[in-house]
Every structure is written in C-alpha cells, then in structure tokens.
Design an enzyme around this catalytic site. Sequence first.
Site, PDB file in Angstrom:
ATOM      1  N   GLU A 143       0.865  -1.185   0.000  1.00  0.00           N
ATOM      2  CA  GLU A 143       0.000   0.000   0.000  1.00  0.00           C
ATOM      3  C   GLU A 143       0.896   1.228   0.000  1.00  0.00           C
ATOM      4  O   GLU A 143       1.862   1.304   0.759  1.00  0.00           O
ATOM      5  CB  GLU A 143      -0.884  -0.009   1.255  1.00  0.00           C
ATOM      6  CG  GLU A 143      -1.709   1.267   1.418  1.00  0.00           C
ATOM      7  CD  GLU A 143      -2.603   1.246   2.674  1.00  0.00           C
ATOM      8  OE1 GLU A 143      -3.069   0.160   3.082  1.00  0.00           O
ATOM      9  OE2 GLU A 143      -2.804   2.337   3.247  1.00  0.00           O
ATOM     10  N   GLU A 154      -2.521  11.195   3.411  1.00  0.00           N
ATOM     11  CA  GLU A 154      -3.541  10.976   4.438  1.00  0.00           C
ATOM     12  C   GLU A 154      -3.542  12.218   5.306  1.00  0.00           C
ATOM     13  O   GLU A 154      -2.512  12.881   5.455  1.00  0.00           O
ATOM     14  CB  GLU A 154      -3.213   9.764   5.301  1.00  0.00           C
ATOM     15  CG  GLU A 154      -3.461   8.448   4.621  1.00  0.00           C
ATOM     16  CD  GLU A 154      -3.254   7.298   5.603  1.00  0.00           C
ATOM     17  OE1 GLU A 154      -4.252   6.740   6.073  1.00  0.00           O
ATOM     18  OE2 GLU A 154      -2.084   6.980   5.898  1.00  0.00           O
TER      19      GLU A 154
END
Lengths: 287, 492
Positions: A164, A169
């Site tokens: 990932e 974020e």
Amino acid sequence: MDKNNKNSMRITTTLLKTLCVLVLLIAFSCNPDETQTVAEFKNLVLSDEFDTDDFIDSDIWTFDIGNGTNGWGNNEEQFYTKRTENVSVQNGTLIIKAIKEDYSGSDYTSSKILTKGLKEQAYGRFEARIQLPTGQGMWPAFWLLGANCGDGTADTEVWPNCGEIDIMEYRGQEPTVVHGSVHGPGYAAGNAITKTYALENDRFDTGFHVFGIEWTPGYINYYVDDVLYNQITRQQVEEKGTWVFDQPFYIIINLAVGGNFIGAPNEETVFPQTMLIDYVRVYNKYL
Amino acid sequence: MKTIKYKYTKATFLLLLLLSITSCERELSDKAEFANYGTTGDIFIDAPVGLTDQFFVSFDPAGGANTEGFGTDESVTYQGESAIRIDVPAGDDVNGGYIGGIFVDRGVGRNLTGYDALTFWAKGSTTATVGLVGFGTDFIEDKYAVGLENIKLSTDWRKYTIPIPDASKLIQEKGMFIFSAGGIGTFPEMGYTFWMDELKFEKLGNIGQPQPAMASGEDRVETKFLGDQFSMADYSLRQTFNLASGINQTVIAAPSYFSFSSSDIEVARVNESGIVSLVGSGSAKITASIAGVSVAGSLTLNVAGGFPVAPAPTLAASNVISIFSDGYTDVAVNYYNGFWQPYQTTLGGEITIDGQNVLNYTNFNFVGTQLTAPLDISEMTHFSIDILMPEVLATDIDMLIVLKNENATETTLQQQRIGGQTYQWSTQTGDINDTESNATFEGGVWKTIKIPIRPTAETGLDKTGVNLIIIERIKSSNVTELHIDNLYFYKE
C-alpha cells in the site's frame, strides 16, 4: 562496419546512456534531499480533469459500497455510496461529500472511488490536486493499493503483503499536516514507514494543493505542491521487510469519517464536509 | 508639414504622458496620506513599538482597577531582553482588586489589513486564568473591539492566538491590545504574576474556516416595543476561526465587524454600529454576515406597538428616596448593572424608549444596583418597584428582590419573594424572610409592587446603610427579559 557492428554500437550507446542515468540516479539516491528532481516521469498516461458536469468516467473509476468489514478494517463510521449526494462532478471538480445521516445502520455517508481493474500501473508519477475537508474525525486519503490484493487465494496476496502506498492521508483536526506512507510485509499499520509534512503559513482545508509521488524500482518520492518532503528507498524498506512495489497498483480516493487513525467526529465537527478533487494525473516512463 | 505635425503630436503625447504620470503620482500621494497608516504589526518585542508614551492605559481606578502592577521585566523573557510583567493584585488590595487596560498606537492608528491574528507568548508564576485579552479598544470608539476570554496560563511559555474577525475592517486601528486579569479563587482572590512577550499582529496564513455566530447560533424570537433601540452587541456576537492546531478559537467581536440586514426596514433598522431601531409595528428578522460568510443564528423581532409608559408615581417627593424614576430626583448610583462575573448572564441597563428612561435587562438571571453612598431607610415603610415583562408569560415567574446592607463588617438583608401565576414556595436557605407578593403579571403591562420594609428584628437588615438592591430569578423560573422603572423607597 557491418550491420552487427552497428548494432553493437547502438547497444553500447544505449548501455552508456543507461549507465549515465544510473550514475545520475545513484548520485541522487546518495543524496536524498530536497534538491532532487521530481519530474522524471513526463509521459501522461491517465488524466481525469473532471471537466464534465455530472459525469464520472466509468472507464476510469469504480466504487466501493457499504461499510466494509469492521469499518474497512479501521472502525470507520461511514457508509460509502455512489449517490450524487456523496459523489458528483460539478464545475470542473470531483466532489466527495461526507454527510451526517442515518443510512443503512451507519451515522454518516461518504464515497470511495477506485481504479481497480480499470487503471493499474507499476511505477510512475501519481498526483492529484485536492482541497481537503476540515474538523475532528475527517479522514480523506489519496492512495494506491497492490492490484493483487485479495484474500490470499488464487494469485492474490493478503494485505499488507500486496503493498500500500499512501500518497496523502490527513486528519481533519490537524489542518496543516499530511502524511505519506508505505505499508508492506514487516512495516504495516502502526509500523508503516511514514513521514508527515506540515505547511507553515497555509492550511490544506482552505485551498487546493498538489499531492504526488514519484515511484521507481528504487524509491518513492513524496511531494506536496513543489516541495519534495520525503524519499522512501528500497534499501530503507528492505531493512524492515520486503519491497513489494514492483507490480501494478490501483488508485483510491476516499473520505472516511472516524476510525482508528483519527477518532470520531465531535460536536464541533461541521457537516457536510467536502473533499474537492481538481484532477488526477498519472505519468509513466522515467527518462 | 506632416512630419512636423507628427512630431508635435508625439511631443504632445509625451507631455500628456508626463502630465498624467505626474498627476497620477499626485493622486497616489494624496491617497497614500489617507491610507498610509503604519502597517507595523509589532506591539511589544523588547520594548513598546510605536505606542503612546504612557505605554499602558489602565481601566478606571475608581472602578477598582489597580494601576501599580504593570511593568517590564529583564530577567524573565520568552525571547530577547525584556518582557511585559503584570502583577495581578489580590482581590482585597488597597490599590485595586484587579488589573487591566489597553495599549494605544501613538500615531493616527495602524493599517492591520495585512494580518490575520494578534499573537503573543505568555506564562504565569502559577497556572491561572486571565479573564480577557484582545485588541480594538481605544477608549474612544472601541469600534472594532475583539476579546478572547479566559485564557489559561501555564508556568511555561505558551503562544496565544487571537484571530482577527475580518482584517479588511482594520484600516486605521489604534487599539493595539487590551487585557484584564483578576486574582485566583474567591474573594479575597490570590494575586500572581504573568509575563507576556513578542506581542504582535501576524499574518499566520494557517487560520481558517470562519464560523461567525449571533444569539449563540439560535434563531431567537423576541417581542419588543416601537421606538426601542438596542445594540446587537447584546446578542453574543462571536467569530470563530480554526487555528493551525485544529482548535476552534472563538472571540467576542464588536458589531461593526458584522454586516447586518433586516428583512423589513419598515419595522427594524440596523446601522453600521449594530444599533437596532424599531421604527414600525410588525415582524422583522435580523441576519448578518462577516466578510461574505453567513452568521449562524438570527433575531426575529415582533414589534407590537409603542412602549407603555410606567404609571407615574404620585407620592410627594419629600416622602420618597428615589433610586430610578423620571418622577423624582434619584440618589447617585455606581451602576444599575454590575455585570458580576462569573455567574451573571444579565445584559442591559439604563435605556431610553420614546423619551422614557427605563431599565431593560435581557438574558436575565440576576442583576444588582449599587448605590454610591449607603442609604438610611430607617424612616421608610415601603420599597416600590414597577416591572414589565414584554412577553405574555404563561408560567413560572419567581423572583427575589433583596435589599442589602453590605459593609466592611457585616452583610444584612431583607429578601422579598415575588411569585407569579404559578407561585411556588421555596424552602431554600436564605429565603426565611420571604413573603409572597401575589403579583400577577401580564405581558407588556406594568405591574407596581410595593414591598413593606419589615422590622430589623424580623429580617436582620441594618436599615442605616442599604447600598445594594438585587433582583434575582429563582427556581429556574421563566423570566428572561425585564423592564424596570420607578425604583424608590417611601414612607406612608
């Protein structure tokens, strides 16, 4: 000179060129500071500018619907839909909207779009221009997941073995800070390889910012606007586990509400909240 | 010929250009004179920056402000050579029980439109709460006053941020800083010291998400009278910005930051200073915005008609000691509303409606009138008060009127309970002297209440030095707005 010689000459030249590039690359990787170039990938292979109202290109995007298992593994509180209330294109912008409402047993709705099975690529430059939402409990992300992610049967790998790459974020309660991370075997979840980047005299919820990575077989560069703020190298990853970033990944953009990473919204969180995406662009071919 | 003419034209053109440049420059410098107030953001770095010579202008010592505790300190600083040092006095300090005041620009005022916050570093000798910090108060207009209440001091340096509600308004601001601090705990509060450093206006760039509000974000509906005038400042005008830390910082903002609008200007009008005038009967909704952002909350005014005149008192002036009445000469008072912190919510005080002076209290819980000199009421037999509540009240009127003698040695009082339609007898401590008054209130109608002054043997009240009159809402009763008139003692 015969034909073979010519060919070998060409090969030599190519080799020399490659060597030069390699030397250049090595020179760069020896010195992973902010003076590095971030524009090696120049061949635009995917671009969604969201220029047509009420149109989300189904050749590029698909949706995850529902509230996942255990809130998508993070105790997230939203139910993802593909209703126009939650995801739409207006005035040249993709709008993902988190709404506070009772919906199929969840307290919030939002949306999650992904290029799974449609646009997948190994290496390249992935970037998007985004204005983020605000407030405690808002968790937007722009990230990549290994195309082979699955339940471990057939040719799939379970997370985090499939890899990932979190390009961006953000916690709504920290309006000046974003995080860039990789997750893989030996370095996942709370143990991910990550770095944060903070704006000094600006914030992410009042204007658009460009979030991107430059991903090569040897490293992943993270940048915000024109600032390269981190380089995660293969070597760095291999000190903790296995580099699993040599296979195609797909793009995910979502706006989660609550969850382990940020905590639940509080009484000061204003709803609805929007994540505005001006464009998503992917480039390949580095030099 | 043609060439010459051309040259001439060219010359003219140049001349015109020159003229226009010069005139342009002149115009610019004219404008600069108007707009070029200093843009310095610094207020105190290692010394005062561009402030008046007295540096610190105290609140009125007559009101209890202590002027002794302000200075600078070379040994305790956040940065550099000097910091502001404030010695907060004890509550019973003879020089005044609290400290506070303002810093004023020494020039004509500064252009602060390029900034978005006032910031400073502070620390305390102990953890404590400073009641108010802010800016925009110059003791002249206070037009763009901003206040941040109750900042918590740590014993280490912390940075404090006071967002500017709308910087575009601050083209010529003189009020650089305001603070007010009292001691710790209950009377007599304990004094302490705090320091402030690097006080300045800054362009942080990382504060955003304005959420202005009025009336606590509620859609409030009130009944008022024709001719009434009041300030929107009485309706909790606030601006909230999200700081870089993610914290929502809420400040009190003066009405002039807000653009108010009335849904019916034939009923209610709001001026630039936030003063509402009720000019006709009917209903009007007041809404607002700051810098294009809608303000949460609204105020709907139902204007019934003219304000009824309180019944004119008929007693001879020689038998009356008047506290507040157009019919008599009043004794001196310090105030008709002490704004007692921290529990009082009551706003308002003396107002004039259609030429009639009345006391108007909103957001009522309790309010006190303090007499300048203690009053001897030994000869008096009654205390008279006229009360009008604008709303038609159905239930729950329960009030206490307290006549108090509060002096250095003791406090004595007489309490009088005033019940309305649903009278409830209270057994709470302190109510032992209550008697019922059987007042029956109607919305918009004056009610005269005559309270007998009872013997000291019954109440304990020392009648030789009454100096406080307190009106209080009790038992969570439903009294939110009061008009009061003809407040006097009399003898029969």
